[in-house]
Design a protein around this motif. Structure first.
Motif, mmCIF file in Angstrom:
data_model
loop_
_atom_site.group_PDB
_atom_site.id
_atom_site.type_symbol
_atom_site.label_atom_id
_atom_site.label_comp_id
_atom_site.label_asym_id
_atom_site.label_seq_id
_atom_site.Cartn_x
_atom_site.Cartn_y
_atom_site.Cartn_z
ATOM 1 N N LEU A 25 43.123 41.732 33.957
ATOM 2 C CA LEU A 25 41.951 41.047 34.490
ATOM 3 C C LEU A 25 41.379 41.780 35.703
ATOM 4 O O LEU A 25 40.160 41.923 35.839
ATOM 5 C CB LEU A 25 42.302 39.601 34.848
ATOM 6 C CG LEU A 25 42.587 38.690 33.655
ATOM 7 C CD1 LEU A 25 43.272 37.404 34.126
ATOM 8 C CD2 LEU A 25 41.314 38.383 32.892
ATOM 9 N N GLU A 28 39.278 44.649 34.875
ATOM 10 C CA GLU A 28 37.959 44.235 34.398
ATOM 11 C C GLU A 28 37.123 43.593 35.503
ATOM 12 O O GLU A 28 36.078 42.998 35.235
ATOM 13 C CB GLU A 28 38.114 43.236 33.249
ATOM 14 C CG GLU A 28 38.796 43.799 32.025
ATOM 15 C CD GLU A 28 39.098 42.738 30.979
ATOM 16 O OE1 GLU A 28 38.668 41.577 31.145
ATOM 17 O OE2 GLU A 28 39.762 43.080 29.989
ATOM 18 N N ARG A 30 37.775 40.982 37.157
ATOM 19 C CA ARG A 30 37.847 39.521 37.068
ATOM 20 C C ARG A 30 38.920 39.058 38.057
ATOM 21 O O ARG A 30 39.973 38.566 37.694
ATOM 22 C CB ARG A 30 38.156 39.113 35.628
ATOM 23 C CG ARG A 30 37.037 39.508 34.673
ATOM 24 C CD ARG A 30 37.421 39.423 33.223
ATOM 25 N NE ARG A 30 37.843 38.079 32.838
ATOM 26 C CZ ARG A 30 38.340 37.803 31.624
ATOM 27 N NH1 ARG A 30 38.451 38.730 30.707
ATOM 28 N NH2 ARG A 30 38.711 36.570 31.351
ATOM 29 N N TYR A 31 38.591 39.241 39.329
ATOM 30 C CA TYR A 31 39.587 39.114 40.379
ATOM 31 C C TYR A 31 40.120 37.696 40.574
ATOM 32 O O TYR A 31 41.321 37.519 40.810
ATOM 33 C CB TYR A 31 39.040 39.672 41.689
ATOM 34 C CG TYR A 31 38.621 41.117 41.553
ATOM 35 C CD1 TYR A 31 39.549 42.092 41.212
ATOM 36 C CD2 TYR A 31 37.304 41.503 41.739
ATOM 37 C CE1 TYR A 31 39.181 43.420 41.068
ATOM 38 C CE2 TYR A 31 36.920 42.836 41.604
ATOM 39 C CZ TYR A 31 37.863 43.775 41.262
ATOM 40 O OH TYR A 31 37.500 45.083 41.107
ATOM 41 N N GLU A 33 40.431 35.346 38.377
ATOM 42 C CA GLU A 33 41.340 35.064 37.262
ATOM 43 C C GLU A 33 42.649 35.840 37.418
ATOM 44 O O GLU A 33 43.728 35.318 37.110
ATOM 45 C CB GLU A 33 40.675 35.415 35.940
ATOM 46 C CG GLU A 33 39.494 34.523 35.605
ATOM 47 C CD GLU A 33 38.710 35.059 34.432
ATOM 48 O OE1 GLU A 33 39.046 34.693 33.285
ATOM 49 O OE2 GLU A 33 37.768 35.854 34.665
#
Length: 51
Positions: A25, A28, A30-31, A33
């Motif tokens: 994550l 990507e 998506r810190y 998460e």
């Protein structure tokens, strides 16, 4: 048999899974998460927890 310095194998594998998901994550961007996954792993660690 585990000593007080060792984690149960099932807990260790669960920790690895949470951290691997967190790493994916984070890669990507998506810190939030990722942090949630790392926090789940942290909660599985026995006391005392060190920063």
């Amino acid at each position: 048999m585990t000593t007080s310095n060792e984690l149960d194998l099932a807990v260790y594998r669960t920790l690895q899974a949470f951290c691997a998901t967190g790493d994916d994550l984070a890669a990507e961007a998506r810190y939030q998460e990722a942090i949630a996954q790392y926090n789940e792993a942290w909660m599985l660690l026995p006391e005392p927890k060190n920063h």
